[in-house]
Design a protein around this motif. Structure first.
Motif, short mmCIF file in Angstrom:
data_model
loop_
_atom_site.label_atom_id
_atom_site.label_comp_id
_atom_site.label_asym_id
_atom_site.label_seq_id
_atom_site.Cartn_x
_atom_site.Cartn_y
_atom_site.Cartn_z
N SER A 1 36.33 77.72 -7.32
CA SER A 1 35.54 77.98 -6.35
C SER A 1 34.76 79.22 -7.25
CB SER A 1 35.97 77.94 -5.13
OG SER A 1 36.68 79.27 -5.55
N PHE A 2 35.50 80.02 -7.58
CA PHE A 2 34.58 81.10 -8.57
C PHE A 2 33.52 81.12 -9.23
CE2 PHE A 2 34.38 84.50 -11.66
CZ PHE A 2 32.93 85.34 -11.31
N MET A 3 34.74 80.08 -10.50
CA MET A 3 34.09 79.02 -11.82
C MET A 3 32.58 78.88 -10.99
SD MET A 3 35.46 80.91 -14.05
CE MET A 3 35.13 79.80 -15.59
N THR A 4 32.74 77.47 -10.67
CA THR A 4 32.03 76.49 -10.09
C THR A 4 30.25 77.33 -9.04
OG1 THR A 4 34.05 75.08 -9.00
CG2 THR A 4 31.16 74.78 -8.39
N LEU A 5 30.75 78.18 -8.19
CA LEU A 5 29.45 79.15 -8.18
C LEU A 5 29.15 79.98 -8.92
CD1 LEU A 5 28.14 80.67 -5.83
CD2 LEU A 5 29.72 82.15 -5.41
N GLY A 6 29.76 80.22 -10.08
CA GLY A 6 28.94 81.21 -11.48
C GLY A 6 28.51 80.33 -12.15
N ARG A 7 29.13 79.26 -12.02
CA ARG A 7 27.91 77.95 -12.76
C ARG A 7 27.01 77.42 -12.46
NH1 ARG A 7 29.11 73.27 -16.10
NH2 ARG A 7 28.28 71.76 -16.16
N LYS A 8 26.69 77.30 -10.56
CA LYS A 8 25.34 77.04 -9.71
C LYS A 8 25.10 78.06 -10.82
CE LYS A 8 28.06 74.28 -6.69
NZ LYS A 8 28.15 73.96 -4.98
#
Length: 822
Positions: free
Chosen positions: A447-454
């Protein structure tokens, strides 16, 4: 031509095919006679359509051979065993011959010749021959007139070593063709033999006379043109030669205009202007004036004597400079378009023939498709550096998606188009296509990586960095304007902006991934600017106190200002033009290399005939001496290879080339003018106009495609199979078996993987946009003239062409076997 008369079929097979065709035609007539004639007359429109369909089928029957069963044997003009590996090797060689435009008559017929051919076209050997070709060009640095002088025996050892390698390459080529008649028919190899003989003769003359100029060095660029990496450059040089021969009439018109105008100018101004004192001087002056180099300098004395003389010179410049020179550009542009069409047609048809031959060999002449295992063997022989994933993506790219079965001939025709594409995983499209089911395994990102990608992909993030770059630019301008005589930049501002840039760089690489980050040209530019600026600043700050670090600090600051170009993306029209320019410049590399090689020839001639001439010019010995006293024009000489290239570039820019020519003429002879006139005619009027024609053609074809692609990108449209992008999707089950086990794409939390590749950077995209209609016509004429008969292959291709003309992007079929049937 009778479609049955094929070199691939013997007489018994041809007779069998004729009998089968006659039986099928008799059966068709009998079935047609039993139909009710009243039903055919119910609708006249339907009858007309049926008649048209019958005519088309008759034409197809003339083209394709219909038999009840295909012949099970084929007679190939080379050794062919029943093993799949041997057939894959020959198929890969055919694809190589199509890529490099090699003659199919030189196809290696035996296994020994096949191994020699693979050695000749292997990547290490091609790198070696390219390195040796470049090395022999660089020998001009140590040869008289030399930049660094070395003993003559060292020069001879180095150059003769290169010649031995080129002779060995000729020997390998002879082992491939294994026939003196075939070897002598290859003009490229024969000319290379003559060039080696000229070099050997040059060395004998140099040993006899140490002051010999070695004019044979002008043939050195040919060695690079004959190597594997010089194929595209050889094509450009051929275009230069074609354009030069095609515009001879226009150049003669230009010369005729100068000669006639010189007669008028000589009779009008021989009394009051020394530039027109003789007829020869009048011709030289007006020829230079045609380039605009000496205008209005050489006319002012005549204009001072009579104001009416301005009418003559205005008419001369209007007709010669504005009309005839632009006419030369128009003629070259038209001839460039014609030559491009001819060359592309030849390449296109040659590649299609290579694909057909590879298909026939790999399918043994009667199989309808190429299995995936056979395709793997072909690609491993074609390019051993390809991974399993690359081969699988190329396979699915030619099939336009996932489906059972192998490659048909129609699919294989996309081989050269797909070969140059770089596919990348489109995660957003993959999730949209496979949200309902997830693959067993770890998710790709937490979820952290997904948030950073967004965050990184959000438009506000990019706009915020644009604001930072704008502030950095304003700070640089203010610091430069308030620094006085010596630039001074605040260390706090430097460290602050570099820190922000590093934060952006690390976030993008972390959340986007290293591969996706470096797939963007803007990201590569940002990475180079930030890293080099930081290293320069570290070197400057780490130096000792007694050492001046001023140049390094200025370099670091100037390099960061390069990021200002990123702000051009804010204006959509400028962004489209910049992207088109970058794509065009990447394809112009071969033109720049061709210009370098042509300049090398002129540089060698200049060093042989004009060395140590203008470098001895002074204010008293050369006319006019003012340019040599104030502007150091004596440095525009041919005393070594570096000076020669600098002089040729100045001559190409047409700035002051008349002064350089007059200096060489004063210190040598009037015959030197021939050299400079040829430089202007060939380098400026011909070669650079060819480059301009390529830029015009590139912008005319690529700019609309770039505009459409950028509009779709802004609107958030998923990429489809269009002129700008090529895409397809495959089920995860197939990817698991066909990709490498450690491939990162296998851990995506999706059911289907969607891959997309931009075709804008593909070298064939521009030609497909220009000659799309012509290519269809060429394919029709090719079928009518083809001497290759393969009834099952061509029947399958005809059946495919009767389907939808535009193939679907993705065949959304239920997940079948994990790999195509082999």
């Amino acid at each position: 031509m009778d479609s049955l008369s094929s070199p691939l079929l013997d007489e018994a097979e041809q007779e069998e095919l004729r009998e089968d065709r006659q039986r099928s035609e008799q059966g068709s007539r009998q079935n047609g006679g039993g139909k009710d004639g009243g039903e055919a007359e119910d609708n006249e429109d339907e009858e007309d359509e049926e008649e048209e369909d019958d005519e088309e089928e008759q034409e197809d029957d003339q083209e394709f051979v219909h038999t009840a069963r295909p012949p099970r044997s084929r007679t190939f003009p080379f050794e062919l065993t029943e093993t799949r590996e041997n057939r894959a090797e020959h198929a890969a060689v055919f694809l190589h011959e199509g890529l490099h435009l090699s003659r199919f008559s030189h196809h290696p017929a035996t296994m020994q010749r096949l191994r020699v051919y693979r050695l000749l076209h292997s990547a290490p050997f091609r790198l070696i021959e390219a390195g040796v070709s470049i090395f022999i060009l660089l020998l001009a640095i140590i040869e008289k007139p030399a930049v660094w002088t070395v003993p003559l025996w060292v020069q001879g050892l180095l150059e003769n070593g290169c010649l031995v390698f080129f002779a060995y390459r000729l020997y390998i080529w002879y082992k491939v063709v294994a026939s003196w008649p075939a070897f002598l028919k290859d003009f490229q190899r024969v000319f290379e033999v003559l060039a080696i003989c000229i070099f050997v003769l040059d060395w004998f003359l140099l040993i006899a006379d140490s002051h010999y100029a070695r004019i044979g060095r002008v043939f050195r660029p040919y060695f690079f043109l004959s190597c594997g990496y010089g194929a595209s450059v050889r094509r450009v040089v051929r275009q230069f030669a074609i354009s030069l021969f095609q515009i001879i009439d226009t150049l003669l018109l230009l010369v005729f205009f100068v000669v006639v105008a010189a007669v008028i100018a000589f009779n009008l101004y021989y009394n009051d202007n020394e530039h027109f004192s003789t007829y020869n001087e009048s011709v030289v002056t007006l020829f230079i004036m045609l380039s605009g180099a000496n205008y209005p300098n050489d006319m002012m004395k005549s204009f001072k004597s009579s104001r009416f003389s301005g009418i003559f010179f205005a008419c001369y410049m209007a007709v010669g400079f504005f009309l005839l020179l632009n006419t030369v550009l128009a003629v070259i542009n038209q001839q460039f378009a014609v030559s491009e069409r001819v060359l592309f047609k030849r390449e296109y048809l040659h590649q299609r023939k290579a694909i057909r031959l590879a298909f026939l060999v790999s399918t043994e002449g009667f199989e309808p498709t190429i299995s995936y295992k056979t395709f793997q063997l072909i690609m491993k022989n074609f390019d051993p550096r390809l991974s399993k994933k690359d081969i699988a993506l190329a396979f699915f790219g030619m099939k336009r998606g996932y489906s059972d079965g192998g490659l048909r001939l129609r699919d294989l025709y996309y081989f050269y188009d797909v070969r140059g594409l770089s596919y990348s995983l489109d995660m957003s499209a993959s999730i949209a296509k496979g949200r309902s089911q997830s693959f067993k395994g770890e998710p790709l990102r937490s979820s952290f990586m997904t948030l950073g990608r967004k965050i990184v992909c959000h438009p506000y993030f990019s706009k915020g960095m644009d604001i930072v770059i704008g502030c950095n630019t304003i700070a640089l301008v203010v610091a430069a304007a308030t620094s006085g005589n010596k630039p001074h930049y605040s260390p706090i501002a430097q460290y602050s902006f570099l820190t922000i840039y590093w934060i952006e760089l690390v976030m993008c690489m972390l959340f986007l991934g290293v591969r996706r980050y470096f797939s963007s040209g803007w990201h590569i530019l940002d990475f180079l600017v930030v890293t080099v600026s930081t290293l320069a600043l570290i070197i400057a700050r780490g130096a000792s106190r007694g050492t001046s670090t001023y140049p390094i600090e200025v370099f670091s600051t100037m390099l960061r200002s390069v990021r200002l170009f990123r702000l051009l993306r804010l204006r959509q029209s400028l962004n489209d033009i910049l992207i088109t320019l970058i794509i065009t410049l990447r394809r112009m590399v071969r033109y720049f290399v061709a210009l370098f090689l042509v300049y090398y020839t002129f540089a060698v001639i200049g060093m042989a005939a004009l060395r140590e001439t203008i470098s001895r010019c002074t204010e008293d010995t050369c006319e006019p001496g003012f340019y040599f006293r104030e502007f150091n024009f004596q440095l525009c000489n041919f005393d070594n290879i570096f000076y020669a290239y600098n002089t040729l570039f100045i001559l190409m820019a047409v700035g002051g080339w008349d002064v350089i020519m007059d200096g060489h003429v004063d210190m040598s002879s009037k015959a030197a003018r021939i050299y400079f006139f040829l430089c202007y005619l060939i380098n400026v009027l011909v070669m650079w106009n060819v480059v301009v024609s390529f830029i015009i053609q590139g912008f005319r074809c690529l700019l609309p495609l770039v505009q459409v692609a950028e509009r779709k990108k802004q609107q958030g449209v998923l990429e489809t199979d269009t002129d700008e992008h090529h895409s397809f999707s495959i089920p995860m089950s197939a990817a698991v078996e066909l990709f490498d086990a450690n491939d990162e794409d296998l851990y995506a939390n999706v059911q289907r993987l969607h891959y997309v590749a931009s075709t804008l950077h593909h070298p064939e995209t521009m030609y497909h946009a220009i000659y799309g209609d012509d290519m269809e016509m060429w394919r029709r004429s090719e079928r009518a003239e083809s001497s290759i008969v393969d009834e099952e292959v061509y029947r399958e291709e005809r059946r495919d062409n009767q389907d939808d003309q535009a193939p679907t992007l993705t065949k959304d079929v239920p997940d079948g076997p994990s790999a195509p049937a082999s």
